[in-house]
Design an enzyme around this catalytic site. Sequence first.
Site, mmCIF file in Angstrom:
data_model
loop_
_atom_site.group_PDB
_atom_site.id
_atom_site.type_symbol
_atom_site.label_atom_id
_atom_site.label_comp_id
_atom_site.label_asym_id
_atom_site.label_seq_id
_atom_site.Cartn_x
_atom_site.Cartn_y
_atom_site.Cartn_z
ATOM 1 C CB CYS A 54 -1.892 3.634 9.851
ATOM 2 S SG CYS A 54 -3.231 4.234 10.894
ATOM 3 N NE ARG A 96 -3.463 -0.053 2.904
ATOM 4 C CZ ARG A 96 -4.045 0.056 4.095
ATOM 5 N NH1 ARG A 96 -3.990 -0.958 4.970
ATOM 6 N NH2 ARG A 96 -4.693 1.166 4.428
#
Length: 339
Positions: free
Chosen positions: A288, A227
């Site tokens: 995050c 990611r």
Amino acid sequence: MALRAHFARGSFKPASINCWHRSMQTRGYALSSYVVTPKELNDALEKNAPTTISTDARVVPICAAWFMPNDPQGRTGVEVFKKKRIPSARFFDIDGVKDHESKYPHMLPTCEGFAEAMAKMGVRKADELVIYDTEELGLFSAPRVAWTMRVYGHPRVHVLDNFKLWVQQGLPVEEGPPMVPNITNYPIPSYNTDMVVKFAEMKTIGYDYGKEGAEEIQILDARSKGRWEGSEPEPRPGLRSGHMPGSTSVPFQELLEPESKTLLPAEKLKEIFASKGLDPEKPMITSCGTGVTAAIIELALKQSKFGSDDDRRLYDGSWTEFASRVSDTSGLVRTKTGA
């Protein structure tokens, strides 16, 4: 640009918080470390368990169970809490205790919203809280809830490492419908802005990255390497993957024991942070997807004493907010080839 001023912490110590710390220290509580073991919590509960009669300060377990929205089994935190929990535990719903005016998933609630949630859980300001996760995940969302409670100045907060071990060690569990706690009068707290980063500053840091004289602020990203690189999709539909300029990939799984999902030993954590080129003398921001697993990095930094508490913050909106708000032409979304 003098961004360092944002990290000049230590001045935020309301007199009320200092008083709470002094009063709690005189009570001789057994839990002295931020991260506690199952045995330590069990011993503390046996000595000072929550009751509906006593008005004294108590040790209260708080279940912070949460699963990603794309969980393949469709599990929810509250369902897992009802099936198996630490006796006398309360449930903190991070999908419910948040800023309901924001379109981003887990933004911090208002001070009034936080106090209302604590009151409904039957928590008092004097209580010593131990936050824990699901048996399935080990350490996942509990660090975020513990961090949230610190942001709002709850004096005594700990993280259990972890419920998976608690069950394996045969310690007491409770099943079925949980008790309904008596509502308390939890005071509306102050909000420690020195622990939190907002979008405007993250955008400025991104634009300043690499410029001569810019503050060297380290951004630690807890998402998966894929990611971060932009090679894997985000779990939220329509959200592009990639990373902020200058950020470092620190997947939270690397900070946990593979089997037990407990936090790695402090020395091992230090080695991991150092191996990624991080400097404990420079300010750090953890991030995050939505600000949940960023708190696992914060927990690991705190437990290993890598860097100063006063030079660490968490980006509340994290990647979901950042990638949603910066334009395609801004150059602020990087991939592996455009780091």
